[in-house]
Design a protein around this motif. Sequence first.
Motif, PDB file in Angstrom:
ATOM      1  N   VAL A   6      25.807   1.236  20.584  1.00 12.92           N
ATOM      2  CA  VAL A   6      25.292   2.157  21.592  1.00 12.92           C
ATOM      3  C   VAL A   6      23.957   2.671  21.079  1.00 12.92           C
ATOM      4  CG1 VAL A   6      27.573   2.878  22.420  1.00 12.92           C
ATOM      5  CG2 VAL A   6      26.446   4.198  20.612  1.00 12.92           C
ATOM      6  N   GLU A   7      23.130   3.149  21.994  1.00 14.16           N
ATOM      7  CA  GLU A   7      21.821   3.674  21.601  1.00 14.16           C
ATOM      8  C   GLU A   7      21.892   5.188  21.537  1.00 14.16           C
ATOM      9  OE1 GLU A   7      17.156   3.619  23.135  1.00 14.16           O
ATOM     10  OE2 GLU A   7      18.598   2.125  23.873  1.00 14.16           O
ATOM     11  N   GLY A   8      21.715   5.746  20.351  1.00 14.46           N
ATOM     12  CA  GLY A   8      21.807   7.179  20.183  1.00 14.46           C
ATOM     13  C   GLY A   8      23.250   7.657  20.223  1.00 14.46           C
ATOM     14  N   THR A   9      23.436   8.964  20.086  1.00 16.81           N
ATOM     15  CA  THR A   9      24.782   9.536  20.151  1.00 16.81           C
ATOM     16  C   THR A   9      24.823  10.638  21.194  1.00 16.81           C
ATOM     17  OG1 THR A   9      24.279  11.147  18.411  1.00 16.81           O
ATOM     18  CG2 THR A   9      25.255   9.054  17.710  1.00 16.81           C
ATOM     19  N   ARG A  10      25.995  10.812  21.766  1.00 18.89           N
ATOM     20  CA  ARG A  10      26.206  11.853  22.759  1.00 18.89           C
ATOM     21  C   ARG A  10      27.086  12.945  22.157  1.00 18.89           C
ATOM     22  NH1 ARG A  10      24.214   7.760  24.533  1.00 18.89           N
ATOM     23  NH2 ARG A  10      25.426   6.695  22.935  1.00 18.89           N
ATOM     24  N   GLU A  34      31.652   7.883  17.756  1.00 18.29           N
ATOM     25  CA  GLU A  34      30.348   7.791  18.420  1.00 18.29           C
ATOM     26  C   GLU A  34      29.268   7.451  17.392  1.00 18.29           C
ATOM     27  OE1 GLU A  34      27.662   8.396  21.873  1.00 18.29           O
ATOM     28  OE2 GLU A  34      29.761   7.806  21.538  1.00 18.29           O
ATOM     29  N   ALA A  35      29.306   8.109  16.223  1.00 16.11           N
ATOM     30  CA  ALA A  35      28.331   7.834  15.165  1.00 16.11           C
ATOM     31  C   ALA A  35      28.482   6.403  14.650  1.00 16.11           C
ATOM     32  CB  ALA A  35      28.507   8.830  14.024  1.00 16.11           C
ATOM     33  N   HIS A  85      33.511   5.416  25.060  1.00 14.51           N
ATOM     34  CA  HIS A  85      32.202   5.627  24.439  1.00 14.51           C
ATOM     35  C   HIS A  85      31.153   4.696  25.044  1.00 14.51           C
ATOM     36  CE1 HIS A  85      33.332   8.222  20.932  1.00 14.51           C
ATOM     37  NE2 HIS A  85      34.517   7.710  21.186  1.00 14.51           N
ATOM     38  N   ALA A 109      28.037   5.856  27.547  1.00 17.16           N
ATOM     39  CA  ALA A 109      26.680   5.499  27.121  1.00 17.16           C
ATOM     40  C   ALA A 109      25.939   4.757  28.229  1.00 17.16           C
ATOM     41  CB  ALA A 109      26.732   4.650  25.856  1.00 17.16           C
ATOM     42  N   ASN A 128      26.915   3.967  17.089  1.00 15.28           N
ATOM     43  CA  ASN A 128      25.459   4.058  17.013  1.00 15.28           C
ATOM     44  C   ASN A 128      24.934   3.341  15.776  1.00 15.28           C
ATOM     45  OD1 ASN A 128      22.771   5.123  17.632  1.00 15.28           O
ATOM     46  ND2 ASN A 128      23.097   6.484  15.904  1.00 15.28           N
ATOM     47  N   GLU A 129      25.578   3.577  14.629  1.00 16.71           N
ATOM     48  CA  GLU A 129      25.146   2.946  13.383  1.00 16.71           C
ATOM     49  C   GLU A 129      25.308   1.432  13.438  1.00 16.71           C
ATOM     50  OE1 GLU A 129      27.469   4.915  10.456  1.00 16.71           O
ATOM     51  OE2 GLU A 129      26.513   6.862  10.807  1.00 16.71           O
TER      52      GLU A 129
END
Length: 311
Positions: A295-299, A286-287, A84, A88, A290-291
Amino acid sequence: MKARLTALALLAATPATAQDEMTVVLDWFVNPDHGPIVIAEEQGYFAEAGLEVEMIAPADPADPPKMAAAGRADLAISYQPQLHLQVAEGMPLVRVGTLVATPLNCLLVLEDGPIDEIADLKGRKVGFSVAGVEEALLSSILDTNGLTMDDIELVNVNWSLSPALMSGQVDAVIGAFRNFELNQMEIEGVQGRCFYLEEEGLPAYDELIYVANPETMDADMIRRFLAATEKATQFIVNHPQESWEIFSGTSVELQDELNERAWTDTIPRFALRPEALDQGRYARFEAFLNEAGLVEGTRPVSDLAVDLGAQ
């Protein structure tokens, strides 16, 4: 008769079907985590699939996914959390299969040490080996228990996890595998205790996965590889003692109590369907990253993992 002899002579002169050569970079030196790959080789399952597989132990455990991304290996063994983070960052990688389908990583402390709960790590030293990945996991665990990374001192123990803990160099280590370090310490006469990541706020994830460059990978060859390792996993589950004897017979270095214990502890964790993809598991992790601000944003899951059997 002459015609028959000529036909037989031509048949004998026909070369055997060429095997497709395939390079797989391991995450570390050969150990029970790699059981399905070794058994697939030793039982002839790769040969049956038309494959000649070369297993390479990396000089640096950080290298395998980089080698796959650069096209220097057909497959590499890596970790879902690492995947992940690397995707990213723009690294061309995708999960194509699973080797170990449950977390192995844990936060390890001494059973009779000063850490009864994670909050006790405040002001303490925590050892690690893999920058980025383990720090990300540790950060989340600490946050769940009311601490931040500023509350601890990180110490790079350079893969010497259990020795650093047993010697008192650190008060805990992240990155210890519950099937190895716990057994290693017990054999040394020291009792350890794991805080399991999936019980400390992290979503469950695949510990060991196969990754490849999605732009250059040979999907057919990888499907055959995964089918062979699936057959090997079934053999391991059905014949745990015989498979251990086959596995350990490949190297004198594997023939010790630690590896035998680890073999037994790892069998229930091998992916029985290595090709199959749990899309929800990847979406949830992934979520989560992000939370947590890791990581910035989700893929979309399709950028992270594929089920080649469904294609």
